[in-house]
Design a protein around this motif. Structure first.
Motif, PDB file in Angstrom:
ATOM      1  N   THR B  29       0.843  -1.204   0.000  1.00 49.55           N
ATOM      2  CA  THR B  29       0.000   0.000   0.000  1.00 49.55           C
ATOM      3  C   THR B  29       0.871   1.244   0.000  1.00 49.55           C
ATOM      4  O   THR B  29       1.862   1.317   0.731  1.00 49.55           O
ATOM      5  CB  THR B  29      -0.901   0.040   1.255  1.00 49.55           C
ATOM      6  N   ARG B  30       0.486   2.197  -0.796  1.00 49.12           N
ATOM      7  CA  ARG B  30       1.178   3.484  -0.801  1.00 49.12           C
ATOM      8  C   ARG B  30       0.110   4.584  -0.841  1.00 49.12           C
ATOM      9  O   ARG B  30      -0.762   4.591  -1.713  1.00 49.12           O
ATOM     10  CB  ARG B  30       2.067   3.583  -2.039  1.00 49.12           C
ATOM     11  N   LEU B  31       0.175   5.478   0.123  1.00 44.78           N
ATOM     12  CA  LEU B  31      -0.733   6.626   0.143  1.00 44.78           C
ATOM     13  C   LEU B  31       0.101   7.895   0.185  1.00 44.78           C
ATOM     14  O   LEU B  31       1.254   7.880   0.619  1.00 44.78           O
ATOM     15  CB  LEU B  31      -1.648   6.568   1.363  1.00 44.78           C
ATOM     16  N   ASP B  32      -0.503   8.992  -0.284  1.00 50.12           N
ATOM     17  CA  ASP B  32       0.194  10.279  -0.211  1.00 50.12           C
ATOM     18  C   ASP B  32       0.699  10.494   1.210  1.00 50.12           C
ATOM     19  O   ASP B  32       0.065  10.039   2.181  1.00 50.12           O
ATOM     20  CB  ASP B  32      -0.750  11.430  -0.576  1.00 50.12           C
ATOM     21  N   GLY B  34       1.423  11.462   4.806  1.00 46.91           N
ATOM     22  CA  GLY B  34       0.562  11.993   5.861  1.00 46.91           C
ATOM     23  C   GLY B  34      -0.817  11.366   5.905  1.00 46.91           C
ATOM     24  O   GLY B  34      -1.581  11.610   6.837  1.00 46.91           O
ATOM     25  N   LEU B  35      -1.147  10.561   4.881  1.00 48.49           N
ATOM     26  CA  LEU B  35      -2.477   9.947   4.875  1.00 48.49           C
ATOM     27  C   LEU B  35      -2.398   8.499   5.364  1.00 48.49           C
ATOM     28  O   LEU B  35      -1.431   7.792   5.085  1.00 48.49           O
ATOM     29  CB  LEU B  35      -3.061   9.951   3.464  1.00 48.49           C
ATOM     30  N   GLY B  36      -3.441   8.069   6.098  1.00 45.11           N
ATOM     31  CA  GLY B  36      -3.581   6.669   6.474  1.00 45.11           C
ATOM     32  C   GLY B  36      -4.816   6.097   5.796  1.00 45.11           C
ATOM     33  O   GLY B  36      -5.594   6.844   5.175  1.00 45.11           O
ATOM     34  N   GLU B  37      -4.987   4.775   5.892  1.00 43.31           N
ATOM     35  CA  GLU B  37      -6.134   4.153   5.212  1.00 43.31           C
ATOM     36  C   GLU B  37      -7.459   4.743   5.699  1.00 43.31           C
ATOM     37  O   GLU B  37      -8.435   4.799   4.945  1.00 43.31           O
ATOM     38  CB  GLU B  37      -6.098   2.630   5.396  1.00 43.31           C
ATOM     39  N   ALA B  38      -7.476   5.185   6.961  1.00 38.95           N
ATOM     40  CA  ALA B  38      -8.713   5.744   7.515  1.00 38.95           C
ATOM     41  C   ALA B  38      -9.108   7.051   6.832  1.00 38.95           C
ATOM     42  O   ALA B  38     -10.276   7.455   6.848  1.00 38.95           O
ATOM     43  CB  ALA B  38      -8.548   5.965   9.015  1.00 38.95           C
ATOM     44  N   ASP B  39      -8.132   7.721   6.202  1.00 38.84           N
ATOM     45  CA  ASP B  39      -8.431   8.997   5.545  1.00 38.84           C
ATOM     46  C   ASP B  39      -9.043   8.832   4.158  1.00 38.84           C
ATOM     47  O   ASP B  39      -9.503   9.794   3.553  1.00 38.84           O
ATOM     48  CB  ASP B  39      -7.136   9.819   5.403  1.00 38.84           C
ATOM     49  N   ALA B  63     -11.511  13.204  -1.528  1.00 38.05           N
ATOM     50  CA  ALA B  63     -11.982  14.501  -2.012  1.00 38.05           C
ATOM     51  C   ALA B  63     -11.852  14.633  -3.533  1.00 38.05           C
ATOM     52  O   ALA B  63     -11.356  15.625  -4.052  1.00 38.05           O
ATOM     53  CB  ALA B  63     -11.220  15.636  -1.302  1.00 38.05           C
ATOM     54  N   GLY B  64     -12.264  13.568  -4.245  1.00 30.73           N
ATOM     55  CA  GLY B  64     -12.278  13.616  -5.700  1.00 30.73           C
ATOM     56  C   GLY B  64     -10.899  13.560  -6.347  1.00 30.73           C
ATOM     57  O   GLY B  64     -10.747  13.890  -7.524  1.00 30.73           O
ATOM     58  N   ARG B  65      -9.895  13.114  -5.602  1.00 26.89           N
ATOM     59  CA  ARG B  65      -8.530  13.088  -6.119  1.00 26.89           C
ATOM     60  C   ARG B  65      -7.911  11.732  -5.803  1.00 26.89           C
ATOM     61  O   ARG B  65      -8.189  11.137  -4.761  1.00 26.89           O
ATOM     62  CB  ARG B  65      -7.782  14.218  -5.408  1.00 26.89           C
ATOM     63  N   ILE B  66      -7.060  11.230  -6.700  1.00 31.01           N
ATOM     64  CA  ILE B  66      -6.367   9.967  -6.438  1.00 31.01           C
ATOM     65  C   ILE B  66      -5.242  10.225  -5.446  1.00 31.01           C
ATOM     66  O   ILE B  66      -4.394  11.089  -5.674  1.00 31.01           O
ATOM     67  CB  ILE B  66      -5.791   9.377  -7.746  1.00 31.01           C
ATOM     68  N   VAL B  67      -5.249   9.494  -4.336  1.00 30.00           N
ATOM     69  CA  VAL B  67      -4.229   9.745  -3.306  1.00 30.00           C
ATOM     70  C   VAL B  67      -3.385   8.509  -2.988  1.00 30.00           C
ATOM     71  O   VAL B  67      -2.544   8.562  -2.082  1.00 30.00           O
ATOM     72  CB  VAL B  67      -4.867  10.274  -1.991  1.00 30.00           C
ATOM     73  N   GLY B  68      -3.586   7.429  -3.709  1.00 33.32           N
ATOM     74  CA  GLY B  68      -2.748   6.267  -3.429  1.00 33.32           C
ATOM     75  C   GLY B  68      -3.269   5.005  -4.096  1.00 33.32           C
ATOM     76  O   GLY B  68      -4.269   5.032  -4.842  1.00 33.32           O
ATOM     77  N   VAL B  69      -2.575   3.898  -3.835  1.00 32.57           N
ATOM     78  CA  VAL B  69      -2.940   2.603  -4.421  1.00 32.57           C
ATOM     79  C   VAL B  69      -2.663   1.492  -3.412  1.00 32.57           C
ATOM     80  O   VAL B  69      -1.823   1.628  -2.524  1.00 32.57           O
ATOM     81  CB  VAL B  69      -2.125   2.313  -5.706  1.00 32.57           C
TER      82      VAL B  69
END
Lengths: 163, 816
Positions: B29-32, B34-39, B63-69
């Motif tokens: 998993t990779r998120l932007d 500062g973000l966690g899965e809960a976000d 919020a309508g934007r791709i932030v990770g995979v």
């Protein structure tokens, strides 16, 4: 009898030289058509190899033939190659391509028949060496012919239909 | 749960498993930052698109934007894993320099315009040319990165509507030989292997296939086998010491251009030592005698001299191949982009065939793809094939297609094979094609001999349309630029190299006015007023699912049968392998079981070609050769390459990719983690050569061929001597200066394989000189095939804090 066989070998030797030259000419004339350029040279090599083999075999029938295929890397050829690059941007020379492919096909067909003659003769004379030479070379002639046919087929419509 | 720098460790943490076992799950998993899965607001199902592996993933949206995979644990292909390009590549979607409005050329400059103006110009010029010069003046060049629905619609528009024979994909550059090699041996496209063969194989042979960099997750599967009990033996054929070579039992590094000689020698040894499956050969193949005759003289000593490989290594490799109980063979660009590409790739098929190693677990062939959706370009007929693997030379197949499309058979050009790309460029050059519609590809950097290509594409008489997501080097030459949506911004399906179909759902809206390629194609068809023979609109769908349903009808009864699939069925679970129909409702893991092929004369996609001349066999010849639909063992003689080294150009130049980039870097070059891992072009040379010349790591070199020159900094690697390697990714959109001395394809030769028509990128004679001394190491990564020869001489490639990825192994507790 051996005179006639010798003559047939000499005839084919000359026809293969001619076919190699035709392939090389086409290659140089159509340098901007890269598959013609490269395949023309590759396929000429088969005919040049046949020339060498025929010269070697001719000795068995008392014919002296030049083992070295005629060379085409002369200055004239180089000039022809340059000018073919320049005319490559115009469409009309494509008609010339069809004509050249037709010529290759025609010459290869002649060579093919000459190999048939030699193969039949070899069988009748029980000349195993000549027969195996025919069996090795003739299929390559047929492939040269099919190539010319295929290239003509894939280019003909575009050449003829577009203004 | 671990956190791993996946730039430094591209393949991540080992999860060892043994022969016949199930590959353990590991979810990456990779998120932007500062973000966690809960976000995350929601996860949207998709698959990977920056390589051909087809790994299932979910896209994180906030919020309508791709932030990770996040990798999909349930997917058969990757079981949760993702490669570095997937983990970081999603950020390219959010690049500020995406194309957001159509552009049109006015007074020599591209200026912003609206869709109405742009499409009126595109359709208008098409109609003018059709009226003045006919359909032969119109050509389409597409990609291996759109979706199935888009290719099928484009194929229908081009072949069925406009009636042009000029349609190809950039798959011509990467997988044309894969398809052709399959057509030659099995008379039809379709992978005989499955990725799960890795779980069972006891020998895995990779021919010109740097899997560690091209399909990182598939290589991870092999690494996990190698780390487990009963590991397979690995054979690697590659002129570079790639990570695959480093892991291999035997590494053969042939001189570029001599692959066929090498594989013929392997066959020679296998046959001479009677390691063949005579029963399989007799029952399921034709052509064995010819093959035996062809390789009779190709002993290892002969090949050693031609290929510059030790004869003993050839014997060792042949023994391992010949004694394998479960042999998996894979092939890629090292063969496909080299001299005698198809002939050599076909011999790999022959090794499996003479050993009877097909259609059983662990026994397979993967003639790999280079792009995520290349298989669909081929299936749907957007690349020089007819849709559904139909045979253009079989009138019955053409009639059948005409029926599906409700057009007259004569409307579909089939008087010769659809025009391949290099021939299309020739027709553009000679002015007989005057309209070229390029979608999702960048020929101004990716085609050979770029000086020629730029001249061709810049001609005044050519109307060039480019549909893309960035203003690529090609788009800069266009008359009209159409801004497209990409992965994550549209819905569709695509199929990987082992026939696994994935659904990719729309996660977010495209930026600005950008539109899905499918919508643009449908708009184009509407403006051309394309009709079927009853006067109804030719394209009968308005959305992706409609196109998919249309495609299912077209694929019915063909090898790539999709009739058992629906969007609904593809949602939620794993990808599914075609053929999927009533008979195989859950898909088909392995084809060609029990020596059954799709090669009967009335069913086959292709009658095959002469491997050396490319001349197609006619139906009568094929029927005589293979009346009962067996596999075809096709032999070929080695010929010397077309551009051998000379005293003036003493080196052989090959080009290729690196792990961190894809194609011309339009996406990966805009991703910080990937860009900083391999920021600029380099050239690899052997320690032997550089020692003689007194050159050092990082020196600035000029590499020249009879065409042009390129400047790059030196990486001293373990490449074979007298050989140069240049990565092909680096073009000009982010170059420091305006001159053309960066792209590898300035140097490559305009020549292609006679059978597959794939350009021979790995086939140029070159010279190299030093321009200046270096002031530090080159920008080449150290984790890959460009690893420095001298250990520790260059700082290790690392991603650092910005490249950390969460890896969760099976059984570990989830964070949530």
């Amino acid at each position: 009898m051996s005179d006639k066989v010798g003559m047939a070998i000499a005839e084919l030797h000359s026809a293969e030289n001619d076919l190699a030259a035709e392939l090389l000419h086409a290659s140089q004339r159509h340098k901007a058509d890269h598959d013609i350029f490269y395949l023309g040279r590759d396929l000429a090599r088969w005919s040049q190899e046949h020339v060498r083999e025929l010269a070697a075999h001719g000795k068995n029938y008392g014919v002296e033939l030049d083992a070295e295929p005629e060379d085409d890397t002369t200055l004239v050829a180089m000039i022809r190659q340059k000018s073919s690059e320049l005319i490559g941007r115009r469409h009309d020379p494509a008609l010339l391509l069809l004509r050249d492919l037709r010529e290759i096909h025609r010459k290869a067909a002649g060579v093919s028949l000459d190999w048939e003659i030699l193969a039949q003769t070899a069988q009748a004379l029980k000349d195993d060496e000549l027969l195996s030479l025919s069996m090795k070379c003739h299929p390559q002639t047929l492939r040269q012919m099919r190539w010319a046919n295929a290239m003509l087929k894939s280019n003909a419509a575009q050449v003829m239909v577009t203004p | 749960m671990g956190s791993v720098d996946r730039i430094a460790e591209p393949w991540g943490t080992r999860t060892p498993y043994g022969s016949g076992g199930e590959w353990p799950v590991r979810v990456d998993t990779r998120l932007d930052d500062g973000l966690g899965e809960a976000d995350v607001d929601r996860w949207v199902q998709s698959a990977t698109i920056l390589h051909s592996n087809g790994d299932g993933l979910d896209i994180a949206v906030k919020a309508g934007r791709i932030v990770g995979v996040r990798g999909r644990a349930v997917d058969r292909v990757n079981r949760g894993r993702l490669g570095p390009k997937d983990l970081f590549g999603y950020q390219a979607n959010n690049s500020p320099d995406r194309l957001t409005t159509p552009l049109i050329r006015r007074d020599g400059e591209l200026v912003e315009t609206d869709w109405e103006t742009a499409m009126t110009a595109v359709a208008g010029r098409t109609k003018e040319l059709l009226a003045e010069r006919g359909p032969s003046a119109v050509g389409f060049y597409t990609t291996g990165q759109l979706f199935l629905e888009e290719y099928y619609t484009l194929a229908l528009i081009g072949h069925g509507g406009i009636g042009t024979n000029h349609m190809d994909g950039n798959t011509r550059l990467c997988t044309a030989t894969a398809a052709e090699a399959l057509k030659e041996s099995f008379a039809s496209d379709g992978q005989p292997g499955s990725y799960t063969d890795i779980d069972h194989a006891d020998v895995i042979a990779l021919y010109g296939h740097n899997m560690a960099e091209t399909q990182t997750v598939l290589w991870t599967r092999i690494l996990d086998r190698l780390a487990g009990p009963n590991p397979p033996q690995v054979i690697c054929v590659d002129p570079r010491r790639t990570p695959v070579a480093a892991a291999a039992t035997v590494h053969l590094a042939p001189k570029p251009g001599t692959n066929l000689a090498l594989v013929n020698a392997l066959l020679h040894e296998i046959i001479a030592n009677d390691l063949i499956d005579r029963d399989y050969i007799d029952r399921h193949t034709v052509g064995y005698d010819e093959l035996e005759k062809q390789v009779a003289d190709c002993d290892p000593d002969w090949a050693a001299a031609v290929c510059d490989v030790p004869a003993g290594d050839i014997r060792d490799a042949a023994r391992i191949l010949g004694q394998a109980e479960r042999l998996l063979s894979t092939v890629l660009q090292g063969f496909y982009q080299s001299h005698q590409a198809t002939a050599a790739s076909v011999q790999v098929n022959n090794i499996n065939l003479v050993r009877g190693m097909l259609g059983k677990p662990g026994c397979g062939i993967l003639q790999m793809n280079g792009q995520p959706t290349a298989q669909n370009t081929r299936e749907c007929g957007a690349d020089g094939d007819l849709p559904g693997f139909r045979n253009w030379a079989n009138d019955q197949h053409v009639s059948d297609l005409a029926k599906v499309w409700n057009v007259e058979p004569a409307q579909i050009p089939h008087y010769s094979e659809p025009t391949h790309l290099m021939q299309m460029m020739r027709y553009v050059e000679d002015g007989s094609i005057r309209f070229l519609y390029v979608s999702g590809t960048n020929p101004a950097v990716s085609l050979p001999e770029l000086g020629r290509i730029r001249e061709i594409l810049s001609q005044e008489r050519l109307f060039l349309v480019v549909q893309d997501i960035f203003l690529s080097e090609t788009a800069q030459l266009a008359d009209v630029v159409l801004p497209a949506a990409t992965w994550g911004e549209k819905t569709g399906t695509f199929t990987n190299a082992d026939r696994t179909v994935h659904l990719s759902d729309k996660a977010v809206d495209p930026p600005g006015q950008a539109r899905a390629d499918l919508d643009i194609f449908i708009d184009y068809a509407r403006r051309l007023d394309l009709k079927d023979k009853d006067g109804q609109p030719l394209v009968k769908w308005t959305d992706a699912e409609g196109a998919f349903e249309g495609w299912k009808r077209c694929s019915a009864g063909r090898p790539c049968d999709y009739t058992g699939l629906t969007y609904e069925k593809l949602r939620g679970g794993s990808g599914i392998q075609w053929p999927c129909n009533d008979e195989h409702p859950d898909g088909t893991e392995r084809i060609y079981l029990d020596g059954e092929f799709w090669s009967s004369p009335s069913y086959c996609e292709s009658y095959g070609k002469d491997l050396l001349t490319g001349a197609p066999l006619d139906p009568v010849e094929y029927k005589a050769m293979n009346p009962s639909g067996k596999a075809v063992l096709k032999a070929a003689e080695y010929l010397p390459p077309h551009e051998p080294p000379t005293p003036e150009y003493p080196y052989l130049l090959i080009t290729g990719r690196t792990l961190y980039h894809f194609h011309t870097r339009t996406k990966t070059g805009r991703v910080p983690q990937l860009q900083s891992a391999a920021p600029d072009v380099w050239v690899e040379m052997s320690a032997l050569d550089t020692e003689q010349l007194g050159w050092s790591e990082g020196d600035r070199l000029r590499v020249s061929t009879p065409r042009e020159s390129v400047e790059a900094r030196l990486r001293i690697s373990s490449i074979r001597p007298s050989t140069l390697f240049l990565p092909f990714h680096y073009g000009y959109w982010d170059a420091a200066d305006g001159d053309h001395h960066r792209a590898a394809n300035e140097l490559t030769i305009t020549d292609w394989d006679p059978a597959s028509k794939q350009p021979l990128f790995k086939s140029a004679a070159a010279r190299v000189e030093r321009i200046s001394l270096g002031d530090g190491p080159s920008a080449a990564p150290t984790t890959t095939g460009s690893k420095p020869f001298a250990h520790g001489s260059v700082p290790d490639t690392r991603g650092g804090a910005q490249a950390m990825v969460t890896e969760q192994l099976a059984g570990e507790e989830s964070r949530q």
